[in-house]
Design a protein around this motif. Structure first.
Motif, PDB file in Angstrom:
ATOM      1  N   ILE A 159       1.285   4.017  20.034  1.00 34.11           N
ATOM      2  CA  ILE A 159       0.251   4.398  19.073  1.00 34.11           C
ATOM      3  C   ILE A 159       0.445   3.587  17.799  1.00 34.11           C
ATOM      4  O   ILE A 159       1.545   3.541  17.239  1.00 34.11           O
ATOM      5  N   HIS A 160      -0.619   2.959  17.318  1.00 36.97           N
ATOM      6  CA  HIS A 160      -0.563   2.136  16.121  1.00 36.97           C
ATOM      7  C   HIS A 160      -1.490   2.735  15.070  1.00 36.97           C
ATOM      8  O   HIS A 160      -2.639   3.115  15.355  1.00 36.97           O
ATOM      9  N   LEU A 161      -0.998   2.819  13.849  1.00 39.55           N
ATOM     10  CA  LEU A 161      -1.788   3.291  12.720  1.00 39.55           C
ATOM     11  C   LEU A 161      -2.754   2.189  12.292  1.00 39.55           C
ATOM     12  O   LEU A 161      -2.366   1.022  12.186  1.00 39.55           O
ATOM     13  N   GLN A 162      -4.038   2.566  12.031  1.00 41.89           N
ATOM     14  CA  GLN A 162      -5.070   1.581  11.726  1.00 41.89           C
ATOM     15  C   GLN A 162      -5.719   1.898  10.372  1.00 41.89           C
ATOM     16  O   GLN A 162      -6.804   2.492  10.283  1.00 41.89           O
ATOM     17  N   PRO A 163      -5.069   1.541   9.266  1.00 45.03           N
ATOM     18  CA  PRO A 163      -5.690   1.734   7.945  1.00 45.03           C
ATOM     19  C   PRO A 163      -6.718   0.635   7.685  1.00 45.03           C
ATOM     20  O   PRO A 163      -6.857  -0.306   8.471  1.00 45.03           O
ATOM     21  N   ASN A 164      -7.453   0.788   6.563  1.00 44.91           N
ATOM     22  CA  ASN A 164      -8.392  -0.267   6.213  1.00 44.91           C
ATOM     23  C   ASN A 164      -7.640  -1.463   5.642  1.00 44.91           C
ATOM     24  O   ASN A 164      -6.455  -1.396   5.333  1.00 44.91           O
ATOM     25  N   ASN A 165      -8.331  -2.555   5.509  1.00 45.12           N
ATOM     26  CA  ASN A 165      -7.705  -3.817   5.079  1.00 45.12           C
ATOM     27  C   ASN A 165      -7.759  -4.025   3.573  1.00 45.12           C
ATOM     28  O   ASN A 165      -7.547  -5.138   3.092  1.00 45.12           O
ATOM     29  N   GLN A 166      -8.047  -2.978   2.811  1.00 44.03           N
ATOM     30  CA  GLN A 166      -8.119  -3.126   1.362  1.00 44.03           C
ATOM     31  C   GLN A 166      -6.718  -3.232   0.759  1.00 44.03           C
ATOM     32  O   GLN A 166      -5.736  -2.780   1.336  1.00 44.03           O
ATOM     33  N   ARG A 167      -6.695  -3.790  -0.449  1.00 48.22           N
ATOM     34  CA  ARG A 167      -5.467  -3.863  -1.229  1.00 48.22           C
ATOM     35  C   ARG A 167      -5.634  -2.988  -2.462  1.00 48.22           C
ATOM     36  O   ARG A 167      -6.717  -2.916  -3.048  1.00 48.22           O
ATOM     37  N   ALA A 168      -4.548  -2.307  -2.859  1.00 50.10           N
ATOM     38  CA  ALA A 168      -4.641  -1.341  -3.946  1.00 50.10           C
ATOM     39  C   ALA A 168      -3.441  -1.454  -4.860  1.00 50.10           C
ATOM     40  O   ALA A 168      -2.417  -2.064  -4.515  1.00 50.10           O
ATOM     41  N   SER A 169      -3.600  -0.844  -6.074  1.00 54.53           N
ATOM     42  CA  SER A 169      -2.525  -0.784  -7.067  1.00 54.53           C
ATOM     43  C   SER A 169      -2.230   0.676  -7.392  1.00 54.53           C
ATOM     44  O   SER A 169      -3.138   1.511  -7.388  1.00 54.53           O
ATOM     45  N   ASP A 207       1.229  -3.326  -7.747  1.00 49.27           N
ATOM     46  CA  ASP A 207      -0.115  -3.868  -7.938  1.00 49.27           C
ATOM     47  C   ASP A 207      -0.498  -4.746  -6.756  1.00 49.27           C
ATOM     48  O   ASP A 207       0.300  -5.576  -6.286  1.00 49.27           O
ATOM     49  N   ASP A 208      -1.742  -4.543  -6.309  1.00 47.93           N
ATOM     50  CA  ASP A 208      -2.401  -5.408  -5.326  1.00 47.93           C
ATOM     51  C   ASP A 208      -1.524  -5.637  -4.080  1.00 47.93           C
ATOM     52  O   ASP A 208      -1.049  -6.750  -3.822  1.00 47.93           O
ATOM     53  N   ILE A 209      -1.310  -4.589  -3.314  1.00 53.25           N
ATOM     54  CA  ILE A 209      -0.517  -4.675  -2.080  1.00 53.25           C
ATOM     55  C   ILE A 209      -1.301  -4.045  -0.949  1.00 53.25           C
ATOM     56  O   ILE A 209      -2.224  -3.234  -1.159  1.00 53.25           O
ATOM     57  N   ASP A 210      -0.943  -4.397   0.276  1.00 52.46           N
ATOM     58  CA  ASP A 210      -1.588  -3.830   1.465  1.00 52.46           C
ATOM     59  C   ASP A 210      -0.936  -2.508   1.821  1.00 52.46           C
ATOM     60  O   ASP A 210       0.065  -2.088   1.209  1.00 52.46           O
ATOM     61  N   PHE A 211      -1.478  -1.859   2.860  1.00 58.85           N
ATOM     62  CA  PHE A 211      -1.043  -0.505   3.190  1.00 58.85           C
ATOM     63  C   PHE A 211       0.420  -0.470   3.659  1.00 58.85           C
ATOM     64  O   PHE A 211       1.215   0.340   3.179  1.00 58.85           O
ATOM     65  N   PHE A 212       0.780  -1.323   4.605  1.00 58.86           N
ATOM     66  CA  PHE A 212       2.123  -1.220   5.192  1.00 58.86           C
ATOM     67  C   PHE A 212       3.209  -1.599   4.180  1.00 58.86           C
ATOM     68  O   PHE A 212       4.302  -1.037   4.203  1.00 58.86           O
ATOM     69  N   THR A 213       2.886  -2.501   3.240  1.00 62.59           N
ATOM     70  CA  THR A 213       3.865  -2.808   2.195  1.00 62.59           C
ATOM     71  C   THR A 213       4.031  -1.626   1.254  1.00 62.59           C
ATOM     72  O   THR A 213       5.166  -1.262   0.875  1.00 62.59           O
TER      73      THR A 213
END
Length: 610
Positions: A159-169, A207-213
């Protein structure tokens, strides 16, 4: 020992026929059916001049020109010295070509490496190692990618988690659950919390990182771990070994094991995987030659890469083994035996003793009564002496000198005079050459010789009865077959090679040389036994002497008149000298050659997580 062994090696090199242009000639001058190959004086002169030029060129390291001169000299006259010089230089040239070819092949210069191997084959067409390396150079010119060989055929998935591809702070200060709730909302997933999560205050500024990071950094700050529940939901728990065992997602993959010859190899591969990747769930597959592994996805991928590398061709080693045995025996007996003992005795008393105690007067009376002699005749003494001379131990059966008369009639018996001049010498040279091919990490055994029977027990009746006598008398008795054991005589070899990444070969070697000594103990033959057992490390194509033995025995004896045996010159003529010498030499030479097209360098395996 080196001189004798060199002679054996030269003889072997001169007669192996490795050079297609030089046919070895067996000179049998004067032998019926032999070849008369006596060279002329002109040929001998030209051969000697070519040989001298070859020696000078060899000293200057011009081996190509030296080989040409030695070859010319050997063709003019088949002298063993000339043939040996040519073969030594040729062997050096072949070795240099192969060494340069190996270096070029390691540097991926396949065309130039093939040229060097062809040059070695031109000099020695029977060199199987050079032929194999030439084929390796041709195959290495178009290598096959390791990833083209699948190591598994079924995968249960993960099973793999599938978040959106947005970057957030994030600029957060508060408790742990609030941090992950904000993080999950920013990427379109949901977070669930296990009861093991400890409530604590944290600060999280990125600041400005993806979900898995962001998820990885948040877990490090809060000392938690996560696992996917479905494509849009994940579970958070305290980062403890117990929770890893309970919540880590496992993938199940069935692998096809690489080609193997023994069940022990399968056990070794599974043990290697278990120890390298700390696997807890490994079991045999439903079909033969497969194994099922359940582990996290990064570990599964690392196992796949490892088995893909092991699925290639296993390296093999060609072992060239030579056993030299030389036996020299010499027995020499030279000298003169001079009489140095004598016996002096009284003739009448000694004559009575020779008759075994019988009275001589009784013997004379018996001869007179029977009419054999006349009492007054002189023939009586002649008959008596003839009878005395017929006695086996009579003094008259040996040469003697007499002197005196009447009661003082004495005899002097002298020793014999003899001369000895004999020599007995024997040479035995034995060369056993064995070529053995063994696979990586697998025992290879070889035996050259015979099985000698030794009688352990036989049957014979020791109790006699009328029934046994009847069976023995009518010859219907059949004795049981005796008990016999067999001993392996000759050369026995057991080798287990291991090829290292730099091309070196480690050998676990066991050698045994057994032969009859010609002696026996209580009817059981005595067997000579020479053994070697050890581990050695050699370079590819490097010959090495792994065992050697020199045994020398010398016995000298001197017999003669005291004093004369210590005078120079007289001790050779006036005494008896006996010399016995026995020299035994043994040398075992082994040369490994890696003959399989195997990549010596393998890519690294990294365990990476998302």
């Amino acid at each position: 020992m080196l001189t004798a062994v060199s002679a054996v090696m030269a003889a072997a090199a001169a007669g192996d026929g490795s050079d297609p242009n030089a046919v070895p000639v067996s000179c049998g001058n004067g032998v019926p059916g032999g070849i008369n190959c006596i060279a002329s004086k002109k040929d001998l002169k030209e051969a000697r001049e070519a040989y001298v030029r070859g020696l000078k060129l060899q000293d200057r390291k011009h081996l190509e020109e030296a080989f040409t001169q030695f070859d010319k000299a050997a063709r003019l006259t088949p002298d063993p010295q000339l043939v040996t010089a040519r073969e030594v230089v040729k062997s050096r040239l072949v070795f240099d070509h192969i060494a340069r070819g190996n270096a070029l092949l390691a540097a991926s210069n396949y065309a130039q490496a093939a040229g060097q191997f062809r040059a070695a084959l031109d000099l020695d067409p029977e060199n199987e190692f050079a032929r194999q390396r030439l084929q390796d150079a041709a195959r290495d010119a178009a290598p096959v990618a390791l990833t083209s060989v699948p190591a598994w055929f079924s995968d249960a998935g993960e099973i793999h988690l599938q978040p959106n591809n947005q970057r957030a702070s994030f600029h957060y200060r508060g408790d742990v659950q609030g941090l992950f709730a904000q993080l999950a909302s920013a990427y379109g997933v949901a977070a669930q919390f296990d009861e093991s999560v400890v409530a604590r205050q944290v600060r999280f500024y990125v600041d400005d990182i993806d979900f898995f990071t962001a998820l990885r950094l948040a877990c490090q700050v809060s000392k938690t771990m996560w696992t996917a529940l479905d494509a849009h939901q994940f579970l958070l728990a305290a980062d403890t070994p117990e929770n890893h065992k309970q919540f880590d997602r496992m993938s199940l993959r069935t692998f096809i094991l690489p080609a193997h010859s023994t069940p022990q190899e399968v056990t070794d591969m599974v043990t290697t995987m278990r120890n390298m990747f700390d696997l807890r769930y490994v079991s045999p597959g439903q079909t033969a030659g497969t194994v099922e592994v359940r582990a996290p996805q990064p570990i599964i991928e690392a196992c796949t890469k490892l088995l893909t590398q092991l699925n290639g061709e296993r390296p093999q080693v060609m072992l060239g083994i030579r056993v030299y045995q030389i036996d020299h025996q010499l027995a020499r007996n030279i000298g003169v035996h001079i009489p140095y003992t004598f016996n002096m005795f009284n003739i009448p008393a000694a004559a009575l003793a020779a008759l075994g105690g019988q009275n001589i007067q009784d013997l004379i009376n018996q001869l007179i009564a029977s009419g054999g002699i006349n009492q007054a005749g002189s023939s009586a003494l002649s008959g008596l002496l003839a009878q005395l001379g017929g006695q086996q131990n009579s003094i008259f059966s040996q040469p003697l000198a007499t002197f005196g008369g009447g009661l003082t009639f004495m005899g002097l018996s002298l020793d014999h005079l003899s001369a000895a001049l004999s020599v007995n010498e024997s040479w035995v040279r034995n060369l056993d050459e064995v070529t053995l091919r063994a696979s990586q990490g697998t025992d290879a055994t070889f035996h050259l010789g015979q099985r000698y029977p030794i009688l352990n027990a036989s049957y014979a009746p020791i109790y006699n009865s009328p029934q046994i006598a009847q069976v023995l008398g009518n010859q219907t008795y059949i004795p049981p077959f005796p008990s016999v054991s067999y001993e392996d005589l000759g050369l026995s070899i057991k080798a287990k090679p291991t090829v290292h990444g730099n091309g070196d070969v480690s050998l676990q070697l066991e050698l045994q040389v057994r032969s009859l000594t010609g002696q026996s103990n209580n009817g059981v033959p005595v067997i000579s036994n020479r053994e070697y057992k050890g581990s050695i490390n050699l370079r590819d194509g490097e010959p090495a002497v792994v065992a050697g033995e020199v045994s020398q025995t010398e016995q000298r004896s001197l017999s003669g008149i005291p004093g004369l045996g210590f005078l120079p010159g007289l001790n050779q003529a006036m005494t008896n000298n006996t010399v016995q010498e026995n020299d035994d030499e043994l040398m075992i030479v082994i040369t490994p050659h890696v003959v399989t097209n195997t990549l010596r360098a393998t890519p690294e395996i990294w365990i990476s997580e998302k």
